[in-house]
Design an enzyme around this catalytic site. Structure first.
Site: not given
Length: 264
Positions: A26-28, A146, A148, A177
């Site tokens: 999914d980094h795109g 996460y 952050r 995750k």
């Protein structure tokens, strides 16, 4: 568990040990078409050939990456996004729905939540909403949790990671995750606090060596983890199929580090 959800979970989790190897691509959206994510069909083929359980991607990518033969790898559609170009890159917003994922034949959906960010309330609301919608359809939810934000001093600290995992469980995620805490003892506490919901580890930035990745995965499994959801350390590897095969020996065959490294 609903039959539909049970069937979908079996497609992305090994039915014998309840573990999984997920490769997110999914980094795109976040950083653009980086190395490893240009020829998407080739990447998916390599990862599938290595024995991964599922690929994770945004809703527009299956048309660029479907293997066109067989259904030997699960599909997880990612529902939230932000870009590195934004002044608020940690603020994830919903960009797809559970119904979008169903229409694509997905086996699960996922969201990325950054606890501690100024926009945390909206991200938590999105997670709660998606988990409720997914439950109606029998669709599993993977929550990437996460920490952050301005109050977060160390996103890998055991207490912080434990809370991340627990928030995902509390709001209805079927798989969480999180970051690996750095040692099996503290990570076992993360797993224990997840109340039986599978916990998989993130890969994070590119690691210095294959041995570092293999050791991290091995240690997390020894701590009771349910596998991994690793992107760049797999799809940017010189041989994605081979690194997945090596990790599979640990996740699905209970091999030790030496045996897995021999596969490389």
């Amino acid at each position: 568990m609903q039959l539909g959800k049970a069937v979908r979970m079996e497609r992305i989790m090994n039915r014998n040990n309840g573990r999984t190897i997920v490769v997110p691509i999914d980094h795109g959206v976040t950083v653009g078409p980086i190395y490893g994510l240009v020829d998407l069909r080739d990447t998916v083929n390599r990862v599938a050939d290595g024995g991964a359980n599922a690929m994770l991607m945004h809703k527009g990518i299956p048309r660029c990456s479907h293997r066109n033969y067989g259904s030997d790898i699960g599909l997880i559609i990612h529902l939230s996004a932000s870009t590195s170009l934004s002044p608020y890159p940690n603020a994830k917003t919903l960009v797809a729905t559970v119904e979008d994922a169903l229409k694509l034949g997905a086996d699960a959906v996922s969201l990325h939540i950054n606890l501690g960010d100024e926009t945390e309330p909206q991200m938590l609301a999105d997670l709660g909403y998606v988990c409720s919608e997914a439950a109606e359809w029998g669709m599993p939810v993977l929550a990437m949790m996460y920490a952050r934000g301005p109050k977060v001093e160390d996103e890998y600290a055991p207490d912080v990671v434990k809370q991340c995992a627990r928030v995902g469980v509390e709001l209805g995620a079927d798989i969480v995750k999180v970051n690996y805490t750095g040692d099996p003892e503290s990570f076992s506490e993360v797993v224990a606090g997840a109340c039986g919901v599978p916990v998989v580890i993130a890969g994070g930035p590119r690691l210095d060596s294959d041995k570092d990745l293999v050791q991290m995965v091995y240690d997390s499994i020894q701590a009771g983890g349910s596998g991994l959801s690793v992107g760049r350390n797999i799809f940017q590897h010189a041989d994605p199929a081979r690194i997945v095969a090596a990790l599979s020996k640990i996740v699905h065959e209970d091999a030790n580090v030496e045996t897995a490294m021999a596969a490389l």
